[in-house]
Design an enzyme around this catalytic site. Structure first.
Site, PDB file in Angstrom:
ATOM      1  N   LYS A   4       0.825  -1.210   0.000  1.00 60.24           N
ATOM      2  CA  LYS A   4       0.000   0.000   0.000  1.00 60.24           C
ATOM      3  C   LYS A   4       0.859   1.261   0.000  1.00 60.24           C
ATOM      4  O   LYS A   4       1.920   1.315   0.629  1.00 60.24           O
ATOM      5  CB  LYS A   4      -0.939   0.006   1.215  1.00 60.24           C
ATOM      6  CG  LYS A   4      -1.924   1.182   1.204  1.00 60.24           C
ATOM      7  CD  LYS A   4      -2.821   1.194   2.433  1.00 60.24           C
ATOM      8  CE  LYS A   4      -3.735   2.417   2.420  1.00 60.24           C
ATOM      9  NZ  LYS A   4      -4.612   2.492   3.605  1.00 60.24           N
TER      10      LYS A   4
ATOM     11  N   SER B  78      -9.550   2.118   2.162  1.00 56.86           N
ATOM     12  CA  SER B  78      -8.629   2.965   1.433  1.00 56.86           C
ATOM     13  C   SER B  78      -7.536   2.185   0.728  1.00 56.86           C
ATOM     14  O   SER B  78      -6.825   2.718  -0.112  1.00 56.86           O
ATOM     15  CB  SER B  78      -7.991   3.969   2.406  1.00 56.86           C
ATOM     16  OG  SER B  78      -7.230   3.310   3.394  1.00 56.86           O
TER      17      SER B  78
ATOM     18  N   SER C 152     -10.500  -0.127   6.084  1.00 59.93           N
ATOM     19  CA  SER C 152      -9.689   0.050   4.883  1.00 59.93           C
ATOM     20  C   SER C 152      -9.031  -1.208   4.346  1.00 59.93           C
ATOM     21  O   SER C 152      -8.467  -1.189   3.251  1.00 59.93           O
ATOM     22  CB  SER C 152      -8.612   1.109   5.136  1.00 59.93           C
ATOM     23  OG  SER C 152      -9.190   2.386   5.266  1.00 59.93           O
TER      24      SER C 152
END
Length: 553
Positions: A84, A154, A178
């Site tokens: 990420k 996210s 997320s």
């Protein structure tokens, strides 16, 4: 991923071949890099390092050859990963979903990245995140099954990449929904660990004391193998990780034998885990679309067939302040007023945590080194750094301790709700209806209203696919197990047992979309008006627990 491990050791594949295959798919389907918006492709990767990835793959092959392809080589040697955009890879930029962080180069690896590197894993690059990791819906990436639909946030790209076969697995980060949301919306298998089980050192923080990192893959077995490698305390850099059991609980990585592996397990469906698409007081299943309800009922029957007892039970009604004095019902509680701002219980916990790690000061220092356009975007997201720092620093210790007491009371109340009915862990659907389009519609029509609760509780979750919806453009349907802190082994084992007996859902793969015409890098774009900045996210879809409080108020 487990199959790749076998093929690498049987000499049927090399790490270079596997990595090159993923790079070829990225070239074909990802679209241009460095775009926080619709880039025409999956946009799962914000950036990659092709040369370093191939060099790491060659080193993995050399390691395997040197050890004569034996099991002495770590299991993840040669396995390609996406990381990420908020997690540090030494020498590479981490931007947390916004060009406001252009030039934010990591001086060293995040602890979990270092652990992957020690295994000989291949770090392809950074996967796209929502701006400032702020949204659980997401619009930058395209859904792995159909690019016109949202990917969940996210950890957008981390949810898309394994299912679109752009990486074997990924690392996501969650503060509130997320990891679970992108796993659910793309039909991936993801683990959101208990707070402290995985160190978060080297991760761009949102809410320290909530933030966790975890794996997303195509099967729970793959995710569990990754989890077994990255867990354990970082005694130097992450004091929260010292609260985890030492040694960490052993993570199961294979299914149990027999036709009823779930015998003796009692799974509860909380009737007060209400959905956004219905009024409070309506049991969650009553709000599910017909195809989601059918998949849910079939899944419960399959669990029973595997030996589990599945019951409806009240759970904890967090609309009542006597049950939840901390987060949702406690959102309207004022413990103090500092510089004109009301301090809720969650604020009393999280703002001092941010203060102690220099949350606003770090951004302020970085903003002083970048062009004005970047600095302005940072300021629009974080506000007045000095005022925020001063306000957080003025919260009295007694107020902070009261917030912590209320959080622990919430945890105790939820545990009692399980204990009163003999429930080992809970079953929920993250979504009760198909996710919406990236533009021109409602992004999330029906989702768990209290998606922030597991993070407030510090409890783990595992999400995995159980079906597909019945629309003309079908998307996956995921279920999730969640239970008390540090029960990962139990909920993960149950999910592995399910997938071993009903493998069709995690074995599915979407058809390839049309290739993207060009994947030329778009590095150093100006900060673009993407339609998703930290300030634009509706509070009810925010990954930030303090912003999400507004929805409860």
């Amino acid at each position: 991923m487990v199959e790749m491990i076998v093929l690498l050791r049987s000499k049927e594949l090399t790490a270079v071949q596997i990595t090159q295959a993923y790079l070829d798919r990225i070239d074909k389907f990802n679209g241009p890099f460095e775009v926080y918006g619709d880039n025409g492709g999956y946009n799962a990767f914000a950036r990659i390092d092709r040369e370093e990835a191939l060099a790491q793959a060659a080193a993995a092959d050399a390691w395997l050859k040197r050890e004569n392809y034996s099991l002495n080589v770590p299991p993840l040697c040669g396995i390609p990963f996406g990381i990420k955009d908020s997690v540090a890879i030494q020498g590479r930029e981490s931007k947390n979903g916004t060009h406001a962080y252009d030039g934010n180069v990591a001086s060293k690896d995040a602890t979990i990245v270092a652990r992957l590197r020690e295994q000989g894993a291949v770090l392809i690059g950074h996967t796209v995140a929502s701006a400032f990791s702020g949204s659980i819906s997401g619009t930058f990436s395209g859904n792995a099954w159909n690019k016109k639909y949202i990917p969940g946030g996210s950890s957008q790209g981390s949810g898309v990449a394994p299912i679109a076969r752009l990486a074997a697995a990924t690392i996501g980060e969650e503060t509130g929904g997320s990891i679970m949301m992108p796993a659910a919306i793309n039909g991936a298998s993801g683990i959101k660990p208990s707070l402290g089980l995985n160190p978060v050192s080297g991760v761009m923080p949102l809410s320290p004391g909530y933030d966790v990192v975890g794996p997303i893959a195509r099967s729970v077995r793959d995710a569990a193998l990754i989890q077994s490698v990255i867990q354990g305390p970082d005694q130097v850099n992450d004091p929260i990780s010292l609260s985890a059991p030492i040694p960490a609980p052993q993570m199961p990585i294979e299914a149990r034998n027999g036709k009823k592996p779930l015998t003796g397990v009692r799974i509860g469906v909380p009737q007060t885990d209400w959905m956004s698409g219905s009024a409070i007081g309506t049991p969650p299943a009553n709000s599910y679309d017909a195809d989601y309800l059918a998949a849910f009922n079939r899944f419960k029957a399959e669990l029973v067939k595997l030996g589990a007892e599945v019951i409806d039970f009240p759970g904890l009604d967090v609309t009542k302040i006597e049950n939840d004095p901390y987060f949702s019902a406690g959102a309207s509680t004022v413990l103090a007023t500092i510089d004109g701002s009301n301090i809720s219980p969650a604020t009393a916990v999280l703002s001092p945590n941010r203060y102690e790690i220099g949350y606003w000061d770090a951004v302020k220092q970085f903003a002083a080194t970048v062009p004005t356009s970047q600095a302005n975007t940072l300021r629009s997201n974080f506000g007045d750094y000095d005022a925020a720092t001063a306000r957080a620093g003025k919260i009295p210790e007694a107020v902070r301790m009261e917030g912590e007491r209320r959080r622990k009371q919430l945890q105790a109340n939820f545990q009692k709700a399980l204990d009163d009915y003999g429930v080992d862990f809970m079953l929920v659907l993250p979504l009760g209806a198909k996710a919406g389009p990236r533009t021109g519609g409602t992004q999330l029509r029906n989702y768990r209203r209290y998606y922030q609760l597991p993070n407030a509780l510090t409890w783990p979750m595992v999400s995995f696919p159980i079906g597909m919806d019945s629309t003309s453009e079908p998307l996956p349907i995921n279920a999730a197990f969640w239970g008390p802190r540090f029960t990962e082994a139990q909920i993960v084992q149950a999910a592995i047992d399910y997938q071993a007996n009903y493998p069709e859902w995690n074995h599915m793969a979407p058809p390839d979309p049309a290739p993207v015409v060009s994947t030329m890098s778009l590095r150093r774009l100006s900060v673009q008006a993407s339609g998703e900045t930290g300030a634009d996210v509706p509070p009810e879809l925010s990954a930030d627990p303090l912003i999400a409080e507004e929805a409860f108020k």
